[in-house]
Design a protein around this motif. Structure first.
Motif, PDB file in Angstrom:
ATOM      1  N   GLU A   1      41.772  35.440  11.871  1.00  0.00           N
ATOM      2  CA  GLU A   1      41.259  34.075  11.811  1.00  0.00           C
ATOM      3  C   GLU A   1      39.733  34.083  11.816  1.00  0.00           C
ATOM      4  O   GLU A   1      39.088  33.346  11.063  1.00  0.00           O
ATOM      5  N   LYS A   2      39.135  34.924  12.636  1.00  0.00           N
ATOM      6  CA  LYS A   2      37.680  35.034  12.683  1.00  0.00           C
ATOM      7  C   LYS A   2      37.156  35.627  11.375  1.00  0.00           C
ATOM      8  O   LYS A   2      36.139  35.175  10.845  1.00  0.00           O
TER       9      LYS A   2
ATOM     10  N   TYR B   1      34.269  35.105   6.010  1.00  0.00           N
ATOM     11  CA  TYR B   1      34.184  35.260   4.557  1.00  0.00           C
ATOM     12  C   TYR B   1      34.196  33.918   3.840  1.00  0.00           C
ATOM     13  O   TYR B   1      33.544  33.749   2.806  1.00  0.00           O
ATOM     14  N   SER B   2      34.887  32.958   4.389  1.00  0.00           N
ATOM     15  CA  SER B   2      34.901  31.621   3.815  1.00  0.00           C
ATOM     16  C   SER B   2      33.526  30.966   3.936  1.00  0.00           C
ATOM     17  O   SER B   2      33.002  30.404   2.971  1.00  0.00           O
TER      18      SER B   2
ATOM     19  N   LYS C   1      37.997  31.014  -0.854  1.00  0.00           N
ATOM     20  CA  LYS C   1      39.057  30.057  -0.532  1.00  0.00           C
ATOM     21  C   LYS C   1      40.194  30.825   0.129  1.00  0.00           C
ATOM     22  O   LYS C   1      40.665  31.832  -0.402  1.00  0.00           O
ATOM     23  N   VAL C   2      40.626  30.362   1.283  1.00  0.00           N
ATOM     24  CA  VAL C   2      41.614  31.073   2.078  1.00  0.00           C
ATOM     25  C   VAL C   2      42.914  30.273   2.128  1.00  0.00           C
ATOM     26  O   VAL C   2      42.903  29.090   2.484  1.00  0.00           O
TER      27      VAL C   2
ATOM     28  N   ALA D   1      45.833  35.178   1.886  1.00  0.00           N
ATOM     29  CA  ALA D   1      45.346  35.417   0.525  1.00  0.00           C
ATOM     30  C   ALA D   1      43.993  34.733   0.354  1.00  0.00           C
ATOM     31  O   ALA D   1      43.781  33.631   0.850  1.00  0.00           O
ATOM     32  N   VAL D   2      43.072  35.408  -0.325  1.00  0.00           N
ATOM     33  CA  VAL D   2      41.754  34.830  -0.573  1.00  0.00           C
ATOM     34  C   VAL D   2      41.458  34.842  -2.074  1.00  0.00           C
ATOM     35  O   VAL D   2      41.812  35.773  -2.782  1.00  0.00           O
ATOM     36  N   THR D   3      40.832  33.761  -2.516  1.00  0.00           N
ATOM     37  CA  THR D   3      40.328  33.651  -3.877  1.00  0.00           C
ATOM     38  C   THR D   3      38.822  33.773  -3.775  1.00  0.00           C
ATOM     39  O   THR D   3      38.172  32.987  -3.076  1.00  0.00           O
TER      40      THR D   3
END
Length: 117
Positions: A15-16, A21-22, A28-29, A38-40
Motif C-alpha cells: 500500500e505504501k 509510485y502513484s 494508475k493503480v 496492477a499498475v499502468t
C-alpha cells in the motif's frame, strides 16, 4: 515468445509502495487481486511497459522481477533449470494464466508467464 511483458515490484508494504509510485510517477493503480496491484505506467501512445506491485513473499521480500511471456511454462522451466536457473515458485495457476518465479544463474529474479488459451 520470450518478450518482456511487465514487471513486478515486491514489497512488504505494498500500500505504501503503490502510494509512492502513484504520487511520484502518476502511475494508475488498480484494486488488488491476489496481493497484486496492477499498475499502468503511461498511455498506450508512448513506449514502456506496465506491471504491478505485490506483497513480497518472505523469500523475496523486496526487489524487482521482469515478467517474460512464454509459449509453454513447463518447457521453459525445464530449459531454464537445465541452463542453471533455480525455481523459486513452481508453476502457479490463476484465472487466465500460469506464472512461475525463477532466479537466473547469476541470482536475478524473473517470472515467466503463460496465457491460457
Amino acid at each position: 515468445m520470450g518478450r518482456v511483458v511487465g514487471f513486478e515490484l515486491s514489497s512488504q508494504d505494498p500500500e505504501k509502495a503503490t502510494a509512492f509510485y502513484s504520487n511520484v510517477f502518476d502511475w494508475k493503480v488498480a484494486d488488488p487481486k491476489w496481493n497484486f496491484w496492477a499498475v499502468t505506467t503511461g498511455d498506450n501512445d508512448s513506449s514502456g511497459i506496465n506491471g504491478g506491485i505485490s506483497k513480497g513473499p518472505a523469500d523475496f521480500p523486496h526487489g524487482t522481477r521482469i515478467q517474460i511471456e512464454v509459449a509453454s511454462i513447463d518447457q521453459t522451466i525445464k530449459k531454464a533449470t537445465e541452463n542453471g536457473a533455480m525455481v523459486v515458485r513452481e508453476k502457479m495457476e490463476f484465472d487466465d494464466f500460469y506464472l512461475a518465479y525463477l532466479t537466473d544463474p547469476t541470482g536475478n529474479g524473473i517470472s515467466i508467464f503463460e496465457r491460457k488459451e
